[in-house]
Design a protein around this motif. Structure first.
Motif, PDB file in Angstrom:
ATOM      1  N   UNK A   1       2.564   5.155  -6.635  1.00 19.49           N
ATOM      2  CA  UNK A   1       2.365   4.288  -5.362  1.00 19.49           C
ATOM      3  C   UNK A   1       3.590   3.532  -5.037  1.00 19.49           C
ATOM      4  N   UNK A   2       3.649   3.114  -3.886  1.00 17.72           N
ATOM      5  CA  UNK A   2       5.115   2.361  -3.493  1.00 17.72           C
ATOM      6  C   UNK A   2       4.775   0.848  -3.776  1.00 17.72           C
ATOM      7  N   UNK A   3       5.928   0.262  -4.016  1.00 16.10           N
ATOM      8  CA  UNK A   3       5.659  -0.979  -4.078  1.00 16.10           C
ATOM      9  C   UNK A   3       5.596  -1.710  -2.783  1.00 16.10           C
ATOM     10  N   UNK A   4       4.879  -2.567  -2.767  1.00 16.39           N
ATOM     11  CA  UNK A   4       4.646  -3.273  -1.220  1.00 16.39           C
ATOM     12  C   UNK A   4       5.756  -4.198  -0.947  1.00 16.39           C
ATOM     13  N   UNK A   5       6.105  -4.527   0.425  1.00 19.74           N
ATOM     14  CA  UNK A   5       7.082  -5.166   0.870  1.00 19.74           C
ATOM     15  C   UNK A   5       6.637  -6.714   0.766  1.00 19.74           C
ATOM     16  N   UNK A   6       7.643  -7.724   1.022  1.00 19.59           N
ATOM     17  CA  UNK A   6       7.099  -9.057   1.158  1.00 19.59           C
ATOM     18  C   UNK A   6       6.981  -9.458   2.541  1.00 19.59           C
ATOM     19  N   UNK A   7       6.995  -8.479   3.471  1.00 22.88           N
ATOM     20  CA  UNK A   7       6.629  -8.824   5.144  1.00 22.88           C
ATOM     21  C   UNK A   7       5.310  -8.817   5.390  1.00 22.88           C
ATOM     22  N   UNK A   8       5.069  -9.977   5.279  1.00 22.59           N
ATOM     23  CA  UNK A   8       3.587 -10.384   5.327  1.00 22.59           C
ATOM     24  C   UNK A   8       2.823  -9.866   6.659  1.00 22.59           C
ATOM     25  N   UNK A   9       3.468 -10.031   7.690  1.00 21.77           N
ATOM     26  CA  UNK A   9       2.983  -9.684   8.911  1.00 21.77           C
ATOM     27  C   UNK A   9       2.794  -8.230   9.429  1.00 21.77           C
ATOM     28  N   UNK A  10       3.158  -7.501   8.371  1.00 16.18           N
ATOM     29  CA  UNK A  10       3.119  -5.931   8.663  1.00 16.18           C
ATOM     30  C   UNK A  10       2.247  -5.353   7.357  1.00 16.18           C
ATOM     31  N   UNK A  11       1.348  -4.915   7.585  1.00 18.77           N
ATOM     32  CA  UNK A  11       0.478  -4.441   6.576  1.00 18.77           C
ATOM     33  C   UNK A  11       0.783  -2.779   6.343  1.00 18.77           C
ATOM     34  N   UNK A  12       1.403  -2.177   7.051  1.00 14.27           N
ATOM     35  CA  UNK A  12       1.732  -0.680   7.121  1.00 14.27           C
ATOM     36  C   UNK A  12       3.048  -0.484   6.339  1.00 14.27           C
ATOM     37  N   UNK A  13       3.699  -1.402   6.139  1.00 15.33           N
ATOM     38  CA  UNK A  13       5.123  -1.362   5.678  1.00 15.33           C
ATOM     39  C   UNK A  13       4.963  -0.738   4.124  1.00 15.33           C
ATOM     40  N   UNK A  14       6.066   0.137   4.153  1.00 15.84           N
ATOM     41  CA  UNK A  14       6.353   0.819   2.649  1.00 15.84           C
ATOM     42  C   UNK A  14       7.679   0.492   2.378  1.00 15.84           C
ATOM     43  N   UNK A  15       8.440  -0.123   3.251  1.00 10.52           N
ATOM     44  CA  UNK A  15       9.712  -0.616   2.570  1.00 10.52           C
ATOM     45  C   UNK A  15       9.909  -1.129   1.503  1.00 10.52           C
ATOM     46  N   UNK A  16      10.789  -1.141   0.612  1.00 12.84           N
ATOM     47  CA  UNK A  16      10.989  -1.861  -0.683  1.00 12.84           C
ATOM     48  C   UNK A  16      11.622  -3.095  -0.294  1.00 12.84           C
ATOM     49  N   UNK A  17      11.365  -4.195  -1.285  1.00 14.79           N
ATOM     50  CA  UNK A  17      12.233  -5.384  -1.167  1.00 14.79           C
ATOM     51  C   UNK A  17      13.585  -5.334  -1.418  1.00 14.79           C
ATOM     52  N   UNK A  18      13.912  -4.370  -2.210  1.00 20.46           N
ATOM     53  CA  UNK A  18      15.658  -4.157  -2.264  1.00 20.46           C
ATOM     54  C   UNK A  18      16.044  -3.875  -0.982  1.00 20.46           C
ATOM     55  N   UNK A  19      15.523  -3.015  -0.016  1.00 17.69           N
ATOM     56  CA  UNK A  19      15.944  -2.548   1.138  1.00 17.69           C
ATOM     57  C   UNK A  19      16.076  -3.865   2.055  1.00 17.69           C
ATOM     58  N   UNK A  20      14.853  -4.575   2.181  1.00 17.56           N
ATOM     59  CA  UNK A  20      15.001  -5.828   2.844  1.00 17.56           C
ATOM     60  C   UNK A  20      16.040  -6.493   2.432  1.00 17.56           C
ATOM     61  N   UNK A  21      16.320  -6.786   1.353  1.00 15.68           N
ATOM     62  CA  UNK A  21      17.513  -7.691   0.782  1.00 15.68           C
ATOM     63  C   UNK A  21      18.809  -7.215   1.258  1.00 15.68           C
ATOM     64  N   UNK A  22      18.759  -5.845   1.144  1.00  8.90           N
ATOM     65  CA  UNK A  22      20.132  -5.196   1.534  1.00  8.90           C
ATOM     66  C   UNK A  22      20.616  -5.219   3.099  1.00  8.90           C
TER      67      UNK A  22
END
Lengths: 121, 121
Positions: A1-22
């Motif tokens: 199972x994918x780790x959920x993002x911290x982008x709350x406004x988006x429930x379909x997101x599968x991108x990882x926190x590390x990508x967001x930080x990057x």
DNA sequence: CTGTTAATTCATCATATGCTTATATGTTCA
DNA sequence: TGAACATATAAGCATATGATGAATTAACAG
């Protein structure tokens, strides 16, 4: 199972926190982004591209460029001003004649990279 | 004494005929110039640059990008359409989610060349 | 089927852009 | 001086662009 993002406004997101930080770390600051957009905007007009193409070969006065591109002198002067503001061209004055030339070695490289893109597609 | 140009409308010209020929020979045709301008126009907007920056790291769905850039999803979709038309991004559909990713290896090079220009000045 | 979510499309508005014409500035030379 | 020339600038216009909100399409879950 994918780790959920911290982008709350988006429930379909599968991108990882590390990508967001990057992305947030590597994204240039607003001012740089603005300048970058301004630079590319300058390349986004056929008249200005033609002027640059002409200057790839030699420095020229305003009326030479106008005659070469078959456009009136005012329009060329107007676009040279834009190119000057973005520091893509420089000028020297000799009597009443103003000679324009390229002010950057990267211009042709950016130009050529663009050509590669459109030629491939 | 300089050889006079064949550009009649310009009496101050000192450029040589060979330069005029060279410019006319090396200048891309109108269609190519148009496509080139269109390409650079796409880079000439901070929203689109930000989208590309995000996609440099990973493919993303529309709402991820919207949330990441703190913009509404309609605006992002609109710009993704522009990027898609210029073939800078591609997309794949998975259920109701559309994932976008980069469609060209030159994008980052053009982008970086632009950065070099503005950083130097 | 109905409701929800993701994405796209449409209409609209405000702003930006590029060119034109007319005018102004600046330089040279008779 | 003043005429001619080279360039720059200003005002105006038509078109293009980017964002917004509303409506629409599409996929899925119950």
């Amino acid at each position: 199972m994918e780790t959920r993002t911290n982008i709350e406004s988006c429930s379909c997101s599968v991108i990882h926190e590390e990508v967001i930080s990057k992305v947030r770390d590597t994204m240039p600051d607003e001012e740089t982004l603005y300048d970058l957009a301004e630079l590319f905007k300058v390349f986004g007009d056929t008249t200005r591209i033609k002027i640059l193409c002409a200057l790839f070969e030699s420095e020229m006065c305003v009326c030479d460029i106008a005659a070469l591109l078959d456009m009136n002198q005012s329009a060329i002067s107007h676009q040279l001003r834009v190119l000057k503001q973005t520091r893509l061209v420089k000028h020297r004055k000799d009597g009443k004649v103003v000679y324009y030339s390229l002010d950057d070695e990267h211009i042709k490289q950016i130009f050529d990279q663009g050509l590669v893109h459109i030629k491939e597609k």
